[in-house]
Design a protein around this motif. Structure first.
Motif, short mmCIF file in Angstrom:
data_model
loop_
_atom_site.label_atom_id
_atom_site.label_comp_id
_atom_site.label_asym_id
_atom_site.label_seq_id
_atom_site.Cartn_x
_atom_site.Cartn_y
_atom_site.Cartn_z
N GLU A 70 -5.41 -2.69 5.19
CA GLU A 70 -6.71 -3.21 4.11
C GLU A 70 -7.14 -1.78 3.66
N ASP A 71 -6.93 -0.80 5.67
CA ASP A 71 -7.40 0.05 5.32
C ASP A 71 -7.26 1.60 4.18
N SER A 72 -6.29 1.38 3.44
CA SER A 72 -5.55 2.36 2.60
C SER A 72 -6.07 2.44 1.80
N GLY A 73 -6.73 3.75 0.99
CA GLY A 73 -7.62 3.44 -0.30
C GLY A 73 -8.26 5.35 0.15
N ALA A 74 -9.04 5.60 -1.56
CA ALA A 74 -10.11 6.94 -0.92
C ALA A 74 -10.56 6.76 0.06
N VAL A 75 -10.74 7.86 0.94
CA VAL A 75 -11.54 7.79 2.26
C VAL A 75 -11.88 9.32 1.64
#
Length: 86
Positions: A70-75
């Motif tokens: 769930e932490d994947s994605g754009a930071v």
């Protein structure tokens, strides 16, 4: 008036295995009292037991502890009008 703070070293894209910590760093042109913000997607991040936000001099860092899918994605990191993403 002080010159506008700029991001001089953008964070790098990174891949972390589930359960590992992910560390993102952004280097600014100078120390600043301007508020900086970290985001995961559209969610503004706050420091808590799984998220550590720190600033040391002109280096701002974000630690995501024990990452999950769930932490994947754009930071992204924002200070003033400057923004960087990984």
């Amino acid at each position: 008036k002080e010159p506008e703070v700029t991001i001089v070293e953008k964070m790098k894209d990174l891949t972390a295995q589930e359960g590992e910590d992910a560390v993102f760093e952004c280097k600014l042109s100078r120390e600043t009292t301007e508020e900086s913000q970290w985001f995961l997607g559209d969610l503004r991040l706050q420091s808590n037991e799984l998220t550590e936000i720190r600033a040391q001099g002109n280096v701002h860092s974000l630690v995501l502890r024990k990452v999950t899918p769930e932490d994947s994605g754009a930071v992204s990191f924002q200070v003033g009008q400057q923004k960087a993403s990984a």
